[in-house]
Design an enzyme around this catalytic site. Sequence first.
Site, short mmCIF file in Angstrom:
data_model
loop_
_atom_site.label_atom_id
_atom_site.label_comp_id
_atom_site.label_asym_id
_atom_site.label_seq_id
_atom_site.Cartn_x
_atom_site.Cartn_y
_atom_site.Cartn_z
N ARG A 164 0.82 -1.22 0.00
CA ARG A 164 0.00 0.00 0.00
C ARG A 164 0.85 1.28 0.00
O ARG A 164 0.48 2.28 0.61
CB ARG A 164 -0.96 0.04 1.21
CG ARG A 164 -2.00 -1.05 1.23
CD ARG A 164 -3.00 -0.90 0.10
NE ARG A 164 -4.12 -1.79 0.30
CZ ARG A 164 -4.13 -3.08 -0.02
NH1 ARG A 164 -3.08 -3.62 -0.61
NH2 ARG A 164 -5.19 -3.82 0.21
N SER A 236 -10.52 -0.92 3.84
CA SER A 236 -9.77 -1.31 5.05
C SER A 236 -9.26 -0.05 5.73
O SER A 236 -8.59 0.76 5.10
CB SER A 236 -8.55 -2.17 4.68
OG SER A 236 -8.95 -3.35 4.07
N GLU A 332 -4.45 2.49 7.49
CA GLU A 332 -4.21 2.51 6.05
C GLU A 332 -4.71 3.82 5.46
O GLU A 332 -4.12 4.37 4.54
CB GLU A 332 -4.91 1.33 5.37
CG GLU A 332 -4.41 1.13 3.95
CD GLU A 332 -5.40 0.45 3.03
OE1 GLU A 332 -5.81 1.06 2.04
OE2 GLU A 332 -5.74 -0.71 3.31
N1 EPU Z 1 -11.34 -12.06 9.15
C1 EPU Z 1 -11.80 -12.07 10.46
N2 EPU Z 1 -12.79 -11.20 10.80
C2 EPU Z 1 -13.34 -10.34 9.90
C3 EPU Z 1 -12.88 -10.35 8.56
C4 EPU Z 1 -11.86 -11.22 8.22
O1 EPU Z 1 -11.35 -12.84 11.30
O2 EPU Z 1 -14.21 -9.56 10.31
C5 EPU Z 1 -10.25 -12.99 8.78
C6 EPU Z 1 -10.68 -13.84 7.60
O3 EPU Z 1 -11.28 -15.02 8.03
C7 EPU Z 1 -9.39 -14.10 6.88
C8 EPU Z 1 -8.54 -12.89 7.21
O4 EPU Z 1 -9.15 -12.23 8.32
O5 EPU Z 1 -8.76 -15.24 7.41
C9 EPU Z 1 -8.36 -11.95 6.04
O6 EPU Z 1 -9.62 -11.40 5.66
P1 EPU Z 1 -9.95 -10.93 4.16
O7 EPU Z 1 -9.70 -12.02 3.22
O8 EPU Z 1 -11.32 -10.34 4.20
O9 EPU Z 1 -8.88 -9.82 3.81
P2 EPU Z 1 -8.19 -8.65 4.68
O10 EPU Z 1 -6.80 -9.06 4.96
O11 EPU Z 1 -9.04 -8.29 5.85
C10 EPU Z 1 -7.19 -7.45 2.59
C11 EPU Z 1 -7.11 -6.06 2.04
C12 EPU Z 1 -8.42 -5.67 1.37
C13 EPU Z 1 -8.71 -6.68 0.27
C14 EPU Z 1 -8.78 -8.07 0.90
C15 EPU Z 1 -9.00 -9.17 -0.11
C16 EPU Z 1 -5.57 -4.84 3.49
C17 EPU Z 1 -5.42 -3.82 4.54
N3 EPU Z 1 -6.82 -5.11 3.12
O12 EPU Z 1 -8.16 -7.44 3.63
O13 EPU Z 1 -8.25 -4.40 0.77
O14 EPU Z 1 -9.93 -6.39 -0.40
O15 EPU Z 1 -7.53 -8.35 1.56
O16 EPU Z 1 -7.84 -9.47 -0.77
O17 EPU Z 1 -4.56 -5.36 3.00
C18 EPU Z 1 -8.49 -2.06 1.18
O18 EPU Z 1 -7.26 -1.99 1.13
O19 EPU Z 1 -9.21 -1.04 1.35
C19 EPU Z 1 -9.12 -3.36 1.05
C20 EPU Z 1 -10.44 -3.53 1.18
#
Ligand code: EPU
Length: 339
Positions: A164, A236, A332
Site C-alpha cells: 500500500r 480497510s 491505512e
Molecule cells: N477475518 C476475520 N474477521 C473479519 C474479517 C476477516 O477474522 O471480520 C479474517 C478472515 O477469516 C481471513 C482474514 O481475516 O482469514 C483476512 O480477511 P480478508 O480475506 O477479508 O482480507 P483482509 O486481509 O481483511 C485485505 C485487504 C483488502 C482486500 C482483501 C481481499 C488490506 C489492509 N486489506 O483485507 O483491501 O480487499 O484483503 O484481498 O490489505 C483495502 O485496502 O481497502 C481493502 C479492502
Amino acid sequence: MWIYRNTSLRNYNTLGLDYLTDYLVKIRTEKEAFEFFRKGNTWKKPVKIIGQGSNILFTEDYKGTILCIGLGGIRKEKVKGNEVIISAAAGVLWDKLVEWTVSRGLWGLENLSLIPGQTGAAAVQNIGAYGAEVKDSIIKIKTVSAIDGSIKYFDRDECRFGYRKSIFKTSEKGKYLVTRVYFRLSAEPVMRLEYGSLRNELKKGFKPDPSIVREAVIRIRRNKLPDHELIGNAGSFFKNPVLKSAEAAIIKKKFPDLPCYTEPTGDIKLAAAWLIEQTGWKGKRLGDAGVYDKQALVLVNHGNASGQQIFDLSEMIRKSVYEKFGIRLQREVEVVGLH
Ligand code: EPU
C-alpha cells in the site's frame, strides 16, 4: 479548470464527512495540471491532491486547496504478441478501467475489480486484493511536477512500490501529480488464484476468461464489503501488520487460530480483521461511527459521524488490539487534520 470557494467535501470523500475546504479546484487536462502547478502560482497552500477520496479521513475543515483530478481517457498503446500495453489517465475510475480491460479479454487487473478510487490513486497506494497488487501490472507512470509543472516519467522500479505504498506516498509525497499510468497486460490467460476464497468462488474447469474472474471477485466483495454509496466507508481502515517470522511465531503459539500469510520476503502478514474481531469491536458502534458487521477491518459512517469520532473509534480499537496482542495497528487511510 473549475474553482469552488468555501465548499463542502461531502461528495469528495467516501466516508461522506461534511467538512469545508477553502478552495476546491478540478482539473481535466494535463495542460490544466501544468497551469495549476506552474512557477509562481498563488493557490492557497497547503494543496492536497485527491482522487475519489476513498482512502482519506478528514477530521476538520481544510484550510487550503483541494485539487481534484478529472483527467480522463484509456488508450491501447502497443501490442506485441500476447503482450498489450495500455494507459489510463489518473482520473479514470479504477473499476471502469478494470471493466474496460476484461471486456477486451485482457488479463492482469481482474483480481482488483470493484476497488473504489481513481487510477492515479490506485498507483500511488499500490492497491491490492485477492493475491494481486497493481504494481504487478504497472510499467511506468507519467507525472507533472508540483514544484514547476514539468513532466517526468517514473518506471516501475523508480516508484519503489511496497504494501500500500510507493515513492509518491513516502519520500516524494506532494511533489508530483500522477497524470497517466501505463500497464502491461496479457491476451493469454495469466491467472492468480492463490487466494482461497477466490478459488472457491470459481467453478472447477471455468472458462479462462478474465470477466469470469472479475465476476467472482465482485461477488466476494459485495458479500463482505460495504458500498460507500449506501454506507460511508474507506475500505480497510488499518493495514495488516507485517512481522518478522520469529515474532509472529510467538503470537501464533499463543493464538493458533490467527490467520497468517508468508510474504515473498519471509515476513509474516497477520489478519488485522481477526485481531479486531477478537477484541469484540466487530459490529459495534459509538454514535454514528462504527465497525462494519461483516468485515472488522472496515470502519463505517452510519450517517452523521464526524471525522474526529471515527478517528477516536480507531484509536480505541488500536488500544484494545495492543492490550490483547501487543501489536500496534497502523492506519491505512490517510488522516487529514491536526493530531
Ligand atoms: N477475518 C476475520 N474477521 C473479519 C474479517 C476477516 O477474522 O471480520 C479474517 C478472515 O477469516 C481471513 C482474514 O481475516 O482469514 C483476512 O480477511 P480478508 O480475506 O477479508 O482480507 P483482509 O486481509 O481483511 C485485505 C485487504 C483488502 C482486500 C482483501 C481481499 C488490506 C489492509 N486489506 O483485507 O483491501 O480487499 O484483503 O484481498 O490489505 C483495502 O485496502 O481497502 C481493502 C479492502
